[in-house]
Design an enzyme around this catalytic site. Sequence first.
Site, PDB file in Angstrom:
ATOM      1  N   GLU A 156      -1.491  12.065 -11.287  1.00 33.41           N
ATOM      2  CA  GLU A 156      -1.299  11.469  -9.957  1.00 33.41           C
ATOM      3  C   GLU A 156      -0.769  12.492  -8.955  1.00 33.41           C
ATOM      4  OE1 GLU A 156      -2.571   8.658  -9.464  1.00 33.41           O
ATOM      5  OE2 GLU A 156      -2.381   7.429 -11.268  1.00 33.41           O
ATOM      6  N   HIS A 167       6.547   6.970  -9.947  1.00 32.56           N
ATOM      7  CA  HIS A 167       5.556   5.952 -10.310  1.00 32.56           C
ATOM      8  C   HIS A 167       5.877   5.441 -11.714  1.00 32.56           C
ATOM      9  CE1 HIS A 167       1.872   3.923 -11.326  1.00 32.56           C
ATOM     10  NE2 HIS A 167       1.515   4.839 -12.201  1.00 32.56           N
ATOM     11  N   HIS A 172       5.258   1.957 -14.691  1.00 31.24           N
ATOM     12  CA  HIS A 172       4.508   0.758 -15.091  1.00 31.24           C
ATOM     13  C   HIS A 172       5.513  -0.360 -15.360  1.00 31.24           C
ATOM     14  CE1 HIS A 172       0.946   3.528 -16.525  1.00 31.24           C
ATOM     15  NE2 HIS A 172       1.167   3.587 -15.230  1.00 31.24           N
ATOM     16  N   GLU A 184      20.684  -9.214  -1.890  1.00 31.54           N
ATOM     17  CA  GLU A 184      20.828  -7.862  -1.339  1.00 31.54           C
ATOM     18  C   GLU A 184      19.512  -7.106  -1.184  1.00 31.54           C
ATOM     19  OE1 GLU A 184      24.161  -5.870  -3.180  1.00 31.54           O
ATOM     20  OE2 GLU A 184      25.408  -7.635  -2.873  1.00 31.54           O
ATOM     21  N   HIS A 236      -1.262  -2.413 -12.156  1.00 34.59           N
ATOM     22  CA  HIS A 236      -0.986  -1.041 -12.622  1.00 34.59           C
ATOM     23  C   HIS A 236       0.508  -0.711 -12.612  1.00 34.59           C
ATOM     24  CE1 HIS A 236      -2.263   3.481 -12.452  1.00 34.59           C
ATOM     25  NE2 HIS A 236      -1.052   3.351 -12.952  1.00 34.59           N
TER      26      HIS A 236
HETATM   27  O1  2HA Z   1      -0.580   7.883 -17.270  1.00 37.03           O
HETATM   28  O2  2HA Z   1       0.686   6.420 -14.998  1.00 37.03           O
HETATM   29  O3  2HA Z   1      -1.214   6.368 -13.185  1.00 37.03           O
HETATM   30  C1  2HA Z   1      -0.021   8.336 -16.104  1.00 37.03           C
HETATM   31  C2  2HA Z   1      -0.151   7.266 -15.090  1.00 37.03           C
HETATM   32  C3  2HA Z   1      -1.326   7.293 -14.210  1.00 37.03           C
HETATM   33 ZN    ZN Z   2       0.184   4.750 -13.824  1.00 39.51          ZN
END
Ligand code: 2HA
Ligand code: ZN
Length: 280
Positions: free
Chosen positions: A116, A140, A142, A170, A211
């Site tokens: 990414e 980022h 999950h 909050e 995602h």
């Molecule tokens: O595997 O999270 O979006 C890496 C990620 C790709």
């Molecule tokens: Zn991801």
Amino acid sequence: MNVTDAKFVQGFVRMCSDGWEQGWHERNGGNLTYRMKPEEAQEVMPLLDRTRPWQPIGADVPGLAGEFFMVTGSGKFFRNAVLDPADTTAIIEIDDSGKNYRICWGLVNGGRPTSELPSHLMNHEVKKEISGGRHRVIYHAHTPNTIALTFVLPLKDEVFTREIWEMMTECPVIFPDGIGVVDWMVPGGREIAVVTSELMKKYDVAVWAHHGMFCSGEDFDTTFGLMHTVEKSAQILLKVLSVSPVKRQTITARNFRDLAEAFHVTLPERFLYEKQAEEE
Ligand code: 2HA
Ligand code: ZN
């Protein structure tokens, strides 16, 4: 001194462990990048190898020319970051055109920066400019509860922001600008990077449907804390929805306006629409 002795490196790998412990980083899921301060780059400069070839980023980020970043590696597991940062992470340098990067440290057993990287760097470029240089972290993860919500809520900024704000008093103080939502898209490319960085002009949080989540912040604590807060609120919302499709009572639009006044934050009016059925 080793690169791994630097305080920013320790903060970076601690954040990887924190995310792993939350259950947000199955296998190689998720990625983290940090725009190093000039003094941090200076501190480790004697330990960097700046002879390797430049490689294309896959996006143009002239606003980041000459910057150094610490990044997680593509295919690397967050749970291993703290055990072996030199294998799982890298320090990269951006060239003068903002089109290329080179690895200066880390990924000692081979590999590339996070898949990414285009999204991260385009978000960094937007946030650096908008925050006057204060934002340095793009994260980022999950996050399961937020992902679950993308199957049941309309994929609209207004709906996600309002529903998630309502779950903990909050929240609007922590992310007064709200949350952006990206429809399902192919991860890892320039297209999702462009859409996400457009949203990052308005928000510090973007949800990627089915995602995960993207967060931006000034440092490791506030960026991790932002992700944690949104995800916890999403968890509460799922609990509420699991028990009953309607809320008996909630924080109302008027309550939010009172909160904004008391905490000196500006909440955009488009998130404070009336919800007749629930607020009677
Ligand atoms: O595997 O999270 O979006 C890496 C990620 C790709
Ligand atoms: Zn991801």
